[in-house]
Design an enzyme around this catalytic site. Structure first.
Site, PDB file in Angstrom:
ATOM      1  N   ASP A 157       0.871  -1.176   0.000  1.00  0.00           N
ATOM      2  CA  ASP A 157       0.000   0.000   0.000  1.00  0.00           C
ATOM      3  C   ASP A 157       0.913   1.233   0.000  1.00  0.00           C
ATOM      4  O   ASP A 157       1.778   1.356   0.863  1.00  0.00           O
ATOM      5  CB  ASP A 157      -0.852  -0.087   1.284  1.00  0.00           C
ATOM      6  CG  ASP A 157      -1.866   1.029   1.451  1.00  0.00           C
ATOM      7  OD1 ASP A 157      -1.945   1.910   0.587  1.00  0.00           O
ATOM      8  OD2 ASP A 157      -2.581   1.002   2.472  1.00  0.00           O
ATOM      9  N   HIS A 194      -1.538   1.714   9.440  1.00  0.00           N
ATOM     10  CA  HIS A 194      -2.247   0.495   9.838  1.00  0.00           C
ATOM     11  C   HIS A 194      -1.418  -0.741   9.527  1.00  0.00           C
ATOM     12  O   HIS A 194      -0.520  -0.700   8.684  1.00  0.00           O
ATOM     13  CB  HIS A 194      -3.568   0.415   9.066  1.00  0.00           C
ATOM     14  CG  HIS A 194      -3.377   0.626   7.591  1.00  0.00           C
ATOM     15  ND1 HIS A 194      -3.086  -0.388   6.738  1.00  0.00           N
ATOM     16  CD2 HIS A 194      -3.363   1.762   6.845  1.00  0.00           C
ATOM     17  CE1 HIS A 194      -2.933   0.105   5.516  1.00  0.00           C
ATOM     18  NE2 HIS A 194      -3.079   1.414   5.554  1.00  0.00           N
ATOM     19  N   HIS A 225      -6.789  -3.084   6.085  1.00  0.00           N
ATOM     20  CA  HIS A 225      -6.663  -2.324   7.341  1.00  0.00           C
ATOM     21  C   HIS A 225      -6.623  -3.280   8.510  1.00  0.00           C
ATOM     22  O   HIS A 225      -7.619  -3.488   9.173  1.00  0.00           O
ATOM     23  CB  HIS A 225      -7.869  -1.398   7.552  1.00  0.00           C
ATOM     24  CG  HIS A 225      -7.921  -0.285   6.576  1.00  0.00           C
ATOM     25  ND1 HIS A 225      -9.048   0.459   6.382  1.00  0.00           N
ATOM     26  CD2 HIS A 225      -6.985   0.202   5.753  1.00  0.00           C
ATOM     27  CE1 HIS A 225      -8.791   1.364   5.460  1.00  0.00           C
ATOM     28  NE2 HIS A 225      -7.549   1.229   5.065  1.00  0.00           N
ATOM     29  N   GLU A 263       1.292   6.314   6.946  1.00  0.00           N
ATOM     30  CA  GLU A 263       0.741   7.269   5.984  1.00  0.00           C
ATOM     31  C   GLU A 263       0.348   8.604   6.604  1.00  0.00           C
ATOM     32  O   GLU A 263      -0.797   8.817   6.975  1.00  0.00           O
ATOM     33  CB  GLU A 263      -0.411   6.670   5.174  1.00  0.00           C
ATOM     34  CG  GLU A 263      -1.545   6.069   5.919  1.00  0.00           C
ATOM     35  CD  GLU A 263      -2.594   5.523   4.935  1.00  0.00           C
ATOM     36  OE1 GLU A 263      -2.925   6.209   3.955  1.00  0.00           O
ATOM     37  OE2 GLU A 263      -3.081   4.407   5.165  1.00  0.00           O
TER      38      GLU A 263
HETATM   39 CO    CO Z   1      -2.883   2.600   3.721  1.00  0.00          CO
END
Ligand code: CO
Length: 313
Positions: A111, A171, A179, A203
């Site tokens: 991610d 996360h 998540h 993030e």
């Molecule tokens: Co993310």
């Protein structure tokens, strides 16, 4: 993509297997390529639909799958905008856009996100979240606490004169779970919970607004929440299709208008509405800071294993 709820992390003694690690690293390498590609082709006046489609096609070409729809959030939107079917909205020269992309290999997710603008006035804001990520990366080591991470992010962003968004966070990542626990706060906190033997995403978001996002009424992203019996045949078909194709990962409404799902546009819309009404789906509304504010985001994924932390994308 970001986590907008806070959950309590319970330390489980589960160590990552070699195969898991390999898949995370593979997903990370592919995402690095995709991000490079996206940074090269994105230009003002392209539609969000064109940008998202190109990125998602490239993911397929690299033999990976999207872990969630490409998020292209504009200006005061922090996250969760993805274009609708036939969406004509454009990325313009004035805008700041957050490009958040996830890919997975066998459910193992990488991610990452970056912010892009062709307006020089947004440079400092973009730099703030980027620096927050960079400063956090510098101090990452096994056993680092969530408190230390949050403090670094907040202090870096505040030094630029902006606010970190307090109700959006990094996360954990787990198989088919974009998540997972723990929630990694972007603000100073007293958590002594240590990062160990997990995959996770950091993030930071920097904002010129309140540093707090609210749900808007616009929703284009959903995921399965609970599988319940539904009355109509079309809704059942749609639920089966979603379960098979996306499992527990978030999906875009526009992805449902495809030939494999043997429903026309009107039937799909009704079936989707029925699933929402029955509480089968979780909704991801566009998250916004106050009107007129601007938000930047930077994100990377990491693996903590064997006493080390490595960046995978
Ligand atoms: Co993310």
């Amino acid at each position: 993509m970001c986590d907008s709820c806070s959950t309590v992390y319970e330390d489980e003694e589960t160590l990552m297997k070699e195969e898991e690690v390999e898949n995370y690293i593979k997903a990370g390498k592919i995402l690095q390529k995709i991000i490079k590609y996206a940074k090269e082709f994105i230009r003002p006046e392209q539609t969000l639909l064109e940008i998202a489609t190109k990125i998602e096609e490239k993911i397929a070409k690299e033999k990976a799958s999207p872990a969630f729809p490409v998020n292209l959030s504009l200006n005061n939107e922090a996250a969760h905008r993805t274009p609708a079917k036939d969406d004509a909205k454009k990325f313009t020269k004035k805008d700041i856009m957050k490009v958040d992309i996830g890919v997975h290999i066998d459910g193992y997710i990488a991610d990452a996100a970056f912010s892009i603008s062709y307006n020089k006035e947004h440079n400092e804001l973009i730099k703030a979240s980027k620096e927050a990520l960079r400063n956090t990366e510098k101090i990452l080591k096994e056993g680092i606490t969530l408190g230390e991470i949050g403090k670094t992010i907040e202090e870096t962003i505040r030094a630029f004169g902006f606010k970190p968004i307090a109700n959006l966070s990094g996360h954990g990542l787990a198989q088919y779970e974009a998540h997972a626990e723990p929630t990694i706060p972007n603000t100073s906190n007293k958590s002594t919970l240590e990062i160990k033997d997990i995959a996770f995403a950091i993030e930071p978001f920097a904002s010129t607004g309140n540093g707090y996002v609210r749900d808007s009424h616009e929703v284009q992203i959903y995921s399965i929440d609970e599988i319940k019996p539904v009355r109509s045949k079309h809704a059942r078909n749609l639920l089966n299709f979603i379960m098979e194709r996306f499992k527990t990962l978030p999906f875009a409404e526009r992805w449902l208008y495809c030939e494999e799902l043997k429903l026309n546009e009107f039937q799909t819309k009704l079936a989707l509405r029925e699933l929402i009404m029955h509480g089968c789906l979780k909704e991801y509304p566009i998250l916004k800071d106050i009107e007129g504010s601007l938000v930047s985001q930077a994100e990377a994924s990491f693996l903590a294993f064997n006493g080390e932390i490595i960046r995978i994308v």
